[in-house]
Design a protein around this motif. Structure first.
Motif, PDB file in Angstrom:
ATOM      1  N   THR A  82      -1.850  -5.259  -6.741  1.00 13.36           N
ATOM      2  CA  THR A  82      -1.919  -4.113  -5.724  1.00 13.36           C
ATOM      3  C   THR A  82      -1.661  -4.643  -4.238  1.00 13.36           C
ATOM      4  N   ALA A  83      -2.218  -5.572  -3.770  1.00 15.18           N
ATOM      5  CA  ALA A  83      -1.831  -6.041  -2.390  1.00 15.18           C
ATOM      6  C   ALA A  83      -0.337  -6.042  -2.230  1.00 15.18           C
ATOM      7  N   HIS A  84       0.232  -6.827  -3.194  1.00 10.28           N
ATOM      8  CA  HIS A  84       1.309  -7.070  -2.989  1.00 10.28           C
ATOM      9  C   HIS A  84       2.456  -5.729  -3.070  1.00 10.28           C
ATOM     10  N   GLY A  96      -0.248   1.743  -6.120  1.00 10.84           N
ATOM     11  CA  GLY A  96      -0.612   0.198  -5.975  1.00 10.84           C
ATOM     12  C   GLY A  96      -1.621  -0.094  -6.919  1.00 10.84           C
ATOM     13  N   ILE A  97      -2.670   0.818  -6.904  1.00 11.89           N
ATOM     14  CA  ILE A  97      -3.763   0.622  -7.870  1.00 11.89           C
ATOM     15  C   ILE A  97      -3.247   0.636  -9.381  1.00 11.89           C
ATOM     16  N   ILE A 238      -7.673  -2.898  -1.449  1.00 10.44           N
ATOM     17  CA  ILE A 238      -7.484  -1.884  -0.856  1.00 10.44           C
ATOM     18  C   ILE A 238      -8.848  -1.719   0.396  1.00 10.44           C
ATOM     19  N   VAL A 239      -9.932  -1.811  -0.336  1.00  9.82           N
ATOM     20  CA  VAL A 239     -11.026  -1.620   0.527  1.00  9.82           C
ATOM     21  C   VAL A 239     -11.080  -2.735   1.635  1.00  9.82           C
ATOM     22  N   PHE A 240     -10.927  -4.129   1.053  1.00  7.02           N
ATOM     23  CA  PHE A 240     -11.031  -5.173   2.021  1.00  7.02           C
ATOM     24  C   PHE A 240      -9.858  -5.609   2.626  1.00  7.02           C
ATOM     25  N   GLN A 241      -8.438  -5.253   2.248  1.00  2.95           N
ATOM     26  CA  GLN A 241      -7.008  -5.433   2.897  1.00  2.95           C
ATOM     27  C   GLN A 241      -6.789  -6.679   2.709  1.00  2.95           C
ATOM     28  N   PHE A 242      -7.011  -7.458   1.518  1.00  2.11           N
ATOM     29  CA  PHE A 242      -6.719  -8.761   1.379  1.00  2.11           C
ATOM     30  C   PHE A 242      -7.085  -9.025  -0.178  1.00  2.11           C
ATOM     31  N   ALA A 243      -6.308 -10.168  -0.445  1.00  3.47           N
ATOM     32  CA  ALA A 243      -6.587 -10.769  -1.909  1.00  3.47           C
ATOM     33  C   ALA A 243      -6.285 -12.181  -1.706  1.00  3.47           C
TER      34      ALA A 243
END
Length: 330
Positions: A82-84, A96-97, A238-243
């Motif tokens: 999702t992040a990428h 993305g999700i 998406i919530v924390f904006q990182f993986a």
């Protein structure tokens, strides 16, 4: 004989609407609707993400009887996908999700294909081994950025016009996804398919003797659990904006097992309660001098010794819970 079994499943007496589980669910929805006005929304979103993660895991353990130590691969893998896709490909958050869910389902198909060929501890160790292989893949792959992870993931606009950078907009989106995921799980476990999963959990040889393809049902449950776990992982990214690698580590797999055990295996709302408890401990005791892991370990020991069915499971089995449960209609 299969027809007789299916007719027996469909002829199970219906219960009245007001049961303990329904009452807890309705009360929980009402509380969640007003919670962001009294509590930190980001913390609540974290609870919802991990609650969906735990419920997806419980679909496999509590209703199918398969213990997986590799669910972090689906959670963290979906977060990476999702992040990428959102950051590098410029996809909107909803697409993305969906990419993360599809990736997690594919991983579930692969890992489940090998895991269901063995039973008990051997199946569990296969999930752990394949999950660790995926962990080292994420460590070496270029798109994951190694130990740095994927940072600065944009939240973007939902459906092109809802700004998810606004905390309340983001919270109610996460809440909606959580409720949809919970409804999907409820629908699975209360369907004839779910009844067959429970029969496999209780007595697999008898399910085989009735003519059911147990391997196919197990694999289907594995993929569904992985996809729902991926939904939680994608939302979390998406919530924390990182993986990061933390999302795919074996500790994450152990944490979701702990959440499910504390809440109650085989209950719909038990894992939600367990996820909320663990998340609250990690959040509010993070600045404490006493290690949080020690506290959670003590709580786990108490739960195992006193609440063998989990906290919500013991509530169901208590006199209070039995009074609230409706009787079957004649």
């Amino acid at each position: 004989m299969r027809d007789m079994t299916q007719s027996a499943i469909t002829s199970i007496p219906k219960r009245n609407f007001l049961t303990l589980e329904v009452a807890l669910i309705l009360a929980g929805i009402a509380l969640l609707a007003v919670a962001p006005f009294y509590f930190y929304p980001v913390f609540l979103m974290k609870v919802l993400c991990f609650a969906l993660f735990a419920c997806a895991f419980n679909l496999l353990l509590g209703y199918t009887g398969i213990l997986s130590f590799g669910h972090a691969a689906f959670f963290g893998g979906a977060a990476y996908f999702t992040a990428h896709s959102v950051k590098e490909w410029g996809l909107p958050p909803e697409l993305g999700i969906l990419v993360g869910v599809a990736g997690a389902a594919f991983l579930g198909l692969i890992i489940g294909f090998f895991a269901i060929r063995r039973q008990g501890i051997y199946s569990t160790m296969i999930t752990l081994a394949l999950s660790q292989m995926f962990f080292f893949f994420c460590l070496q792959a270029s798109f994951t950025h190694g130990e740095d992870g994927i940072q600065g993931v944009p939240r973007g606009y939902l459906f092109g016009f809802i700004d998810l950078n606004q905390s309340l907009n983001m919270y109610f989106f996460v809440l909606a996804v959580f409720l949809i995921g919970m409804f999907f799980i409820w629908r699975i476990i209360n369907s004839p398919f779910g009844m067959i999963l429970k029969s496999i959990r209780e007595n697999e040889p008898r399910a085989v003797s009735l003519g059911y393809s147990v391997s196919r049902y197990k694999l289907a449950a594995f993929v569904m659990s992985a996809a729902l776990t991926g939904l939680a992982g994608g939302i979390k990214a998406i919530v924390f904006q990182f993986a990061t690698l933390t999302d795919v580590s074996w500790q994450m797999s152990g944490e979701v097992v702990l959440m499910t055990l504390l809440g109650g295996i085989g209950t719909l709302v038990g894992p939600v309660f367990g996820a909320a408890l663990i998340s609250a401990l990690e959040n509010y005791l993070a600045t404490s001098e006493f290690p949080v892991t020690v506290i959670t370990g003590v709580i786990f020991m108490i739960c195992v010794l006193v609440f063998r069915r989990g906290i919500i499971g013991e509530l169901y089995a208590s006199r209070f819970g039995k009074k609230l449960e409706s009787k079957p209609e004649n």
